[in-house]
Write an enzyme that holds these catalytic residues in place. Structure first.
Site, PDB file in Angstrom:
ATOM      1  N   ALA A  63     -24.959 -14.536  76.309  1.00 46.61           N
ATOM      2  CA  ALA A  63     -24.906 -15.642  77.271  1.00 46.61           C
ATOM      3  C   ALA A  63     -26.099 -16.567  77.041  1.00 46.61           C
ATOM      4  O   ALA A  63     -27.105 -16.172  76.463  1.00 46.61           O
ATOM      5  CB  ALA A  63     -24.947 -15.074  78.685  1.00 46.61           C
ATOM      6  N   GLY A 104     -23.759 -10.752  75.850  1.00 42.56           N
ATOM      7  CA  GLY A 104     -22.428 -11.345  75.933  1.00 42.56           C
ATOM      8  C   GLY A 104     -21.763 -11.475  74.571  1.00 42.56           C
ATOM      9  O   GLY A 104     -20.530 -11.524  74.483  1.00 42.56           O
TER      10      GLY A 104
HETATM   11  N1  CAA Z   1     -29.726 -17.893  75.278  1.00 47.68           N
HETATM   12  C1  CAA Z   1     -30.406 -19.042  75.121  1.00 47.68           C
HETATM   13  N2  CAA Z   1     -31.284 -19.260  74.124  1.00 47.68           N
HETATM   14  C2  CAA Z   1     -31.474 -18.267  73.256  1.00 47.68           C
HETATM   15  C3  CAA Z   1     -30.807 -17.040  73.359  1.00 47.68           C
HETATM   16  C4  CAA Z   1     -29.881 -16.873  74.418  1.00 47.68           C
HETATM   17  N3  CAA Z   1     -29.171 -15.747  74.575  1.00 47.68           N
HETATM   18  N4  CAA Z   1     -31.212 -16.248  72.351  1.00 47.68           N
HETATM   19  C5  CAA Z   1     -32.099 -16.966  71.648  1.00 47.68           C
HETATM   20  N5  CAA Z   1     -32.256 -18.181  72.181  1.00 47.68           N
HETATM   21  C6  CAA Z   1     -33.083 -19.279  71.677  1.00 47.68           C
HETATM   22  C7  CAA Z   1     -34.566 -19.002  71.810  1.00 47.68           C
HETATM   23  O1  CAA Z   1     -35.034 -19.395  73.083  1.00 47.68           O
HETATM   24  C8  CAA Z   1     -35.126 -19.866  70.699  1.00 47.68           C
HETATM   25  O2  CAA Z   1     -35.177 -21.180  71.170  1.00 47.68           O
HETATM   26  P1  CAA Z   1     -36.377 -22.166  70.725  1.00 47.68           P
HETATM   27  O3  CAA Z   1     -36.274 -22.243  69.235  1.00 47.68           O
HETATM   28  O4  CAA Z   1     -36.056 -23.418  71.436  1.00 47.68           O
HETATM   29  O5  CAA Z   1     -37.636 -21.514  71.186  1.00 47.68           O
HETATM   30  C9  CAA Z   1     -34.072 -19.786  69.625  1.00 47.68           C
HETATM   31  O6  CAA Z   1     -32.875 -19.371  70.296  1.00 47.68           O
HETATM   32  C10 CAA Z   1     -34.357 -18.781  68.545  1.00 47.68           C
HETATM   33  O7  CAA Z   1     -34.683 -17.540  69.148  1.00 47.68           O
HETATM   34  P2  CAA Z   1     -35.941 -16.678  68.675  1.00 47.68           P
HETATM   35  O8  CAA Z   1     -37.122 -17.557  68.507  1.00 47.68           O
HETATM   36  O9  CAA Z   1     -36.056 -15.540  69.612  1.00 47.68           O
HETATM   37  O10 CAA Z   1     -35.425 -16.225  67.229  1.00 47.68           O
HETATM   38  P3  CAA Z   1     -35.471 -14.796  66.559  1.00 47.68           P
HETATM   39  O11 CAA Z   1     -34.750 -14.953  65.287  1.00 47.68           O
HETATM   40  O12 CAA Z   1     -36.849 -14.242  66.573  1.00 47.68           O
HETATM   41  O13 CAA Z   1     -34.613 -13.821  67.523  1.00 47.68           O
HETATM   42  C11 CAA Z   1     -32.740 -13.103  68.829  1.00 47.68           C
HETATM   43  C12 CAA Z   1     -33.249 -14.057  67.717  1.00 47.68           C
HETATM   44  C13 CAA Z   1     -32.829 -11.649  68.376  1.00 47.68           C
HETATM   45  C14 CAA Z   1     -31.308 -13.477  69.115  1.00 47.68           C
HETATM   46  C15 CAA Z   1     -33.596 -13.262  70.090  1.00 47.68           C
HETATM   47  O14 CAA Z   1     -33.698 -14.631  70.415  1.00 47.68           O
HETATM   48  C16 CAA Z   1     -33.068 -12.577  71.300  1.00 47.68           C
HETATM   49  O15 CAA Z   1     -33.315 -11.406  71.496  1.00 47.68           O
HETATM   50  N6  CAA Z   1     -32.343 -13.312  72.157  1.00 47.68           N
HETATM   51  C17 CAA Z   1     -31.886 -12.824  73.429  1.00 47.68           C
HETATM   52  C18 CAA Z   1     -30.700 -11.912  73.288  1.00 47.68           C
HETATM   53  C19 CAA Z   1     -30.254 -11.454  74.653  1.00 47.68           C
HETATM   54  O16 CAA Z   1     -31.015 -11.017  75.478  1.00 47.68           O
HETATM   55  N7  CAA Z   1     -28.944 -11.575  74.906  1.00 47.68           N
HETATM   56  C20 CAA Z   1     -28.384 -11.216  76.149  1.00 47.68           C
HETATM   57  C21 CAA Z   1     -28.279 -12.454  77.009  1.00 47.68           C
HETATM   58  S1  CAA Z   1     -27.814 -12.046  78.657  1.00 47.68           S
HETATM   59  C22 CAA Z   1     -26.154 -11.822  78.569  1.00 47.68           C
HETATM   60  O17 CAA Z   1     -25.540 -11.950  77.553  1.00 47.68           O
HETATM   61  C23 CAA Z   1     -25.571 -11.494  79.906  1.00 47.68           C
HETATM   62  C24 CAA Z   1     -24.173 -11.176  79.897  1.00 47.68           C
HETATM   63  O18 CAA Z   1     -23.791 -10.048  79.850  1.00 47.68           O
HETATM   64  C25 CAA Z   1     -23.184 -12.242  80.104  1.00 47.68           C
END
Ligand code: CAA
Length: 703
Positions: A63, A104
């Protein structure tokens, strides 16, 4: 033409490519685009199966976190609804999972009947790290796919599971030979399903996810794990959702999950953890440093000093596969240091976290040396010698002589002036502070101390390197104690003083751990060493000790040889690791209060909270005003990753915003007046705090 997805029909297959860089976050516009494409595929009689993939390789990180807490989060089509629709398509859906399917993203894959990954694919449900639970069917579909226990473990840990293990557990049905062939193999898989007239969705392997588990499994699980969860809400909600998966039919379970998710999303804890998520990404962006700055290559590192700190620092590099030269003055100290490192790795082997082979590989990356000449070709040197300016300056004079041009010269000082250290070299632009926290191989915080002359590419290099080591690097300017220890000082001072005034160490610590801090002040001092704390204080007494009561209790304990856990006595008495209150400490506090003519009284918990926390917060705000910290959220990261401040409170600055800046200011003014001369001396509101409140600001920011 929708640019958020690609849509193609090839023979009897529809290919839906998610195309919202960088991570295909499933925000409302992408959800709408996917729904649109799915309906198109559903309506097209030529299409017999659908493949969903990441148009740029990566599948989806879940998400869109930035939507949480606002209307967009559940704006139509919401994710649970979209995924429910996908499960009702009467054509097989194949998820082709490139690189990542998190949160998600994995739930989207679970809504597909069939899943293929590539060798490097990682899947996970990391919502717990955001104070959430999977909210788009994950808590209901995963237990039905892999069983209640493994699903629970995955959701509570938030771990990312590798491709092989995901395949073995049944989260993936197939693995492609390589990332490059993933889409082709997904196409072939879909065609096989069509040819074989496979059902749109196979029956779930665990229709009753708790079948085979003891009847009281969930109750026992809750009982065993609750103490560890402290006051965290999300783990409890995950458990409730899994309970629903075990007891209710799918549809009802899904409805229960949405209700629990909304509860979590609206919670203060989740709001704080989302703040931390974005704070971590912000911390890497330094104003004035172009993101395109080319970092210097770091292929070879040296660490000076094979003590606890130097050894721990070296282990970080060896863990990352970077060779380290460990320099000492005496062979014996060097041998001791290397033996300690081997011992530490040995503990990891015993705990099953490392293999013997990995231990040997890491030790092979460490080379001991007694000769500075061996440092001639390293790219980075980190000095971790005794915390005394003259000694550090001598080391840097030598480094200036022996190191190659362009080598980064770093000091691990925890409080000394990095500019004064840099000044003894002819290359202050290459000098920086890298303040690791003890134990350096474990603690995540790395304060990166930017000197007045530190070159932008040196800063960029060390920030990047810190992340490579798995650390959380945070930039600090130069001042006594940098961000973390400078804030620690008034916090520790206030805790000491409260005990003189009538609180007990246990009461003070209890208030702090009641907030979910890992440790109270006094347990922390007993662990770190009362002697260590005394020596730092003593060398800076002129700067701080304006009153006779200043950390007096700690000084007396030091004089009595009660140096904390290592001597079995400090603020507490210890039997092994078991801590007990010690009446002698209370008696000592009474005696000192008498000598200082301090009336003792009953102190309530609220006063302990406000005096310790408000002084900590006030110092943080002052640091921001001085430009030592770049942003309030950086301060939060320092305290979460270096000092055990609970991330679900968002760090001390975020916590202050939640309490209300006006309340913090009123509290400081109250104690300034209520505590007489002592209050006058120490309870001075930071001018920035006063300005923020006067301007009616709710957020801490420089104005
Ligand atoms: N939503 C919005 N923005 C996100 C995102 C997300 N799920 N995941 C990453 N981003 C954004 C970051 O904020 C970052 O933005 P900026 O460049 O503007 O700072 C960009 O994407 C790149 O992210 P990272 O700098 O973290 O890049 P990375 O390569 O080091 O890591 C990643 C990538 C492993 C995907 C890491 O970003 C991460 O762990 N993201 C979160 C994953 C997460 O928690 N997902 C669950 C979301 S909640 C959900 O899904 C609820 C549900 O059940 C519906």
């Amino acid at each position: 033409m929708n640019t958020l997805i690609t849509y193609q029909v090839e023979d009897n297959l529809a290919l839906i490519g998610l195309a919202r860089p960088p991570v295909n976050a499933l925000g409302q516009p992408l959800r709408a685009a996917v729904l649109d494409a799915a309906e198109r595929a559903a309506a097209d009689s030529q299409v017999k199966a659908v493949v969903i993939h990441g148009a740029n390789g990566l599948f989806s990180a879940g998400a869109d976190i930035s939507e949480f807490g606002g209307d967009a989060s559940f704006a139509a089509p919401d994710l649970p609804g979209l995924l429910l629709r996908l499960t009702r398509l009467d054509k097989p859906l194949v998820a082709a999972i490139g690189k990542l399917a998190l949160g998600g993203g994995l739930e989207l894959a679970l809504a597909c009947g069939y899943r293929i990954g590539e060798p490097g694919t990682r899947v996970g449900l990391p919502e717990i790290n955001l104070g959430l639970l999977p909210g788009a069917g994950g808590t209901q579909r995963l237990p039905r796919l892999i069983g209640a226990k493994p699903a629970l473990d995955m959701m509570l840990s938030g771990v990312q599971v590798g491709a092989e293990s995901a395949l073995a557990q049944g989260m993936l049905d197939r693995l492609s030979a390589s990332a490059e062939t993933l889409l082709d193999e997904a196409r072939a898989y879909a065609r096989e399903l069509v040819t074989g007239e496979a059902p749109a969705r196979p029956a779930p392997p665990f229709p009753e996810p708790a079948k085979g588990l003891p009847e009281d499994f969930l109750a026992r699980f809750r009982e065993e794990n609750e103490p560890r969860w402290k006051s965290r809400l999300a783990p409890r909600l995950v458990l409730s959702a899994v309970e629903a998966a075990c007891l209710l039919p799918l549809e009802e379970g899904l409805a229960r999950e949405v209700a629990l998710f909304k509860h979590a999303e609206a919670s203060r804890q989740s709001e704080a953890l989302r703040h931390v998520f974005f704070a971590e990404r912000e911390a890497g962006k330094v104003p004035g440093i172009d993101p395109s700055t080319v970092p210097r290559p770091i292929g070879k590192v040296a660490v000076i000093g094979a003590g606890t700190m130097g050894g721990g620092i070296s282990m970080n590099f060896a863990n990352a596969g970077i060779p380290v030269t460990l320099l000492e003055r005496q062979g014996e100290a060097l041998d001791r240091g290397l033996a300690q490192i081997r011992h530490n790795y040995g503990i990891s082997v015993k705990r099953g976290k490392l293999t013997e082979t990995q231990l040997e590989q890491r030790m092979a990356l460490l080379t001991g040396s007694l000769d500075y000449a061996d440092l001639a070709d390293v790219d980075l040197v980190i000095e971790a010698v005794f915390e005394k300016m003259e000694i550090k300056q001598e080391v840097f004079r030598t480094l200036d002589r022996v190191c190659k041009p362009g080598a980064i010269l770093a000091t691990n000082t925890s409080s000394l002036d990095v500019d004064q250290i840099a000044a003894v070299t002819a290359r202050p632009q290459d000098v920086i502070g890298l303040h690791f926290f003890s134990p350096a191989n474990v603690m995540r915080l790395l304060e990166v101390v930017r000197g007045r002359k530190t070159a932008p590419d040196v800063l960029a290099t060390t920030l990047k390197m810190g992340r490579t080591l798995g650390k959380m690097p945070v930039v600090s300017g130069v001042c006594f104690g940098f961000i973390g220890n400078r804030m620690l000082e008034p916090y520790v001072r206030e805790a000491h003083r409260l005990v003189l005034e009538g609180a007990t160490p246990d009461q003070v610590d209890g208030v702090l751990t009641g907030l979910d801090l890992n440790m109270g002040v006094f347990s922390m001092l007993d662990l770190a060493g009362i002697d260590v704390n005394f020596l730092v204080r003593d060398s800076n007494r002129a700067a701080f000790a304006h009153d006779d009561s200043y950390c007096r209790l700690g000084d007396e304990l030091y004089a009595l040889g009660r140096h904390g856990q290592k001597t079995g006595r400090g603020f507490y008495a210890y039997e092994g690791r078991n801590r007990q209150d010690d009446y002698e400490v209370v008696a000592l506090a009474e005696r000192l209060a008498g000598e200082l003519h301090l009336p003792r009284r009953r102190i309530d918990d609220a006063e302990i909270h406000d005096r310790c926390l408000f002084m900590l917060i006030n110092e943080g705000i002052q640091l921001l005003d001085e430009g030592i910290a770049l942003r309030a959220s950086d301060i939060d990261l320092v305290w979460i990753n270096g000092y055990g401040f609970p991330s679900h409170l968002g760090g001390p600055m975020h916590y202050a915003e939640h309490l209300g800046l006006d309340k913090v200011l009123t509290g400081i003014r109250h104690y300034r007046q209520a505590l007489g001369d002592y209050g006058e001396m120490w309870f001075t509101p930071a001018p920035l705090l006063e300005r923020l409140v006067a301007a009616g600001k709710q957020r801490i920011e420089p104005i």
